[in-house]
Design an enzyme around this catalytic site. Sequence first.
Site, PDB file in Angstrom:
ATOM      1  N   CYS B  16       0.831  -1.204   0.000  1.00 24.51           N
ATOM      2  CA  CYS B  16       0.000   0.000   0.000  1.00 24.51           C
ATOM      3  C   CYS B  16       0.862   1.250   0.000  1.00 24.51           C
ATOM      4  CB  CYS B  16      -0.903   0.013   1.231  1.00 24.51           C
ATOM      5  SG  CYS B  16      -1.854   1.527   1.434  1.00 24.51           S
ATOM      6  N   PRO B  17       0.613   2.237  -0.830  1.00 26.07           N
ATOM      7  CA  PRO B  17      -0.533   2.356  -1.742  1.00 26.07           C
ATOM      8  C   PRO B  17      -0.194   1.994  -3.188  1.00 26.07           C
ATOM      9  CG  PRO B  17       0.551   4.465  -1.570  1.00 26.07           C
ATOM     10  CD  PRO B  17       1.401   3.490  -0.790  1.00 26.07           C
TER      11      PRO B  17
END
Lengths: 117, 77, 117, 91
Positions: B16-17
């Site tokens: 992430c991200p």
Amino acid sequence: MKKILFVVYQPPCGTIWVNEAFRTAFGMYGEDIEPELLFLNEATISISQETGPAKLGMLSLKMVQKYIKKYETKVYAIKEDIEKFCINDIDARFGAEFITNDQVAELIHSKDFVIFM
Amino acid sequence: MAIEPTKTIDERGEVCPVPDVDAKRALKKMNAGEILEVLIDYPLSKERIPANSKKDGHEVLAIEETGPSEWRILIKV
Amino acid sequence: MKFTIQVMVPPYTYEDMDTAIKIIEAAMKRGHEVRLFLFSDAVLAANSQVKPIRIDRSIPKKLEELAEQGLRIEVCGICLDYRGVTQEMLIKGANASGLPELAELTMTSDIFVNLMA
Amino acid sequence: MVILVKYGTDHAVESRKIAWAKESDTIVLLQDGVFWAKDDRIKEAEAKKIKVFAIKDEYLSRGCLEKDAKVPLISYDKFIEILEKDTKTVG
């Protein structure tokens, strides 16, 4: 288009904020947002080639450089802070632009939101 | 019938991200009817990429487990 | 108007969650749509297992009540993993999400209140 | 812009944030930032036509006296009102 400046001021060795500020900035590319990042105070040592949180067994700082290049994230560092921390070996992979302390006011005021981390 | 993707992005090893952002950016550049294949090993993206793609008006064709904690997502623009 | 409030430091140790709650209440009272993003140690505020002593405030309970009144709560998923908080442990009304959601909140916010780390 | 200051008068970042503020900006002092409300240096900001406010409850809770405040003390309600008028923030 929203303009966001992430300002990180704590050192990359011992705190997570440099990594987290970059990670947050990269997340913004999914939206119509232009994120930029400014190193302030102790966080400025991030751009020294010798700085290495990995030397202390912590998460490496180098992993963010790949994405700075990929997403073309603009990074700033303050000349006075570079001098204060005696940084002579600048890691070009951050692609940092050096501005003076006086220029920061203008940079901040060109943004919609400024997020200190 | 095997679905032939128009484009593949390999996001294995990314967290992430990055997988979410790359999938979103890839979809933006594609034309209607084209199919994006996203390879991931970050579990939260398995939930989020399909959910956010649907929100953006795309069709999620498949979410397949391709290995231990590895997935392949197919999205039609 | 749409407000987003971001908190990064742990509840009880610091005042940021209390400040955030006061901002949320005041903004909701004035009819604004309010969203809260919990990042880093602040994710602990959405842990339903938190048990303060009886005379102290329950921050997770308070957040749950505010969620019932319309507050949207997004919690950084990777930050939860790092702190051993599972999605099942989250209070009602809190969603495990991440930085792409923070970007969406940022993009759709008229006002972004960041409580610096 | 609305600039939030939450750390005290010895904090290196907060003094720089205050110094970077410009005319027509608003500074809101909260948490330990309220100690700036008693500090003479905050007058320099006001001389630059920067509006400065401190959150009343946080100021009083830290043992500060109303008579010592060099800036107006406000509620959270007023703080939201400030944000409604100037939506750009530094926090």
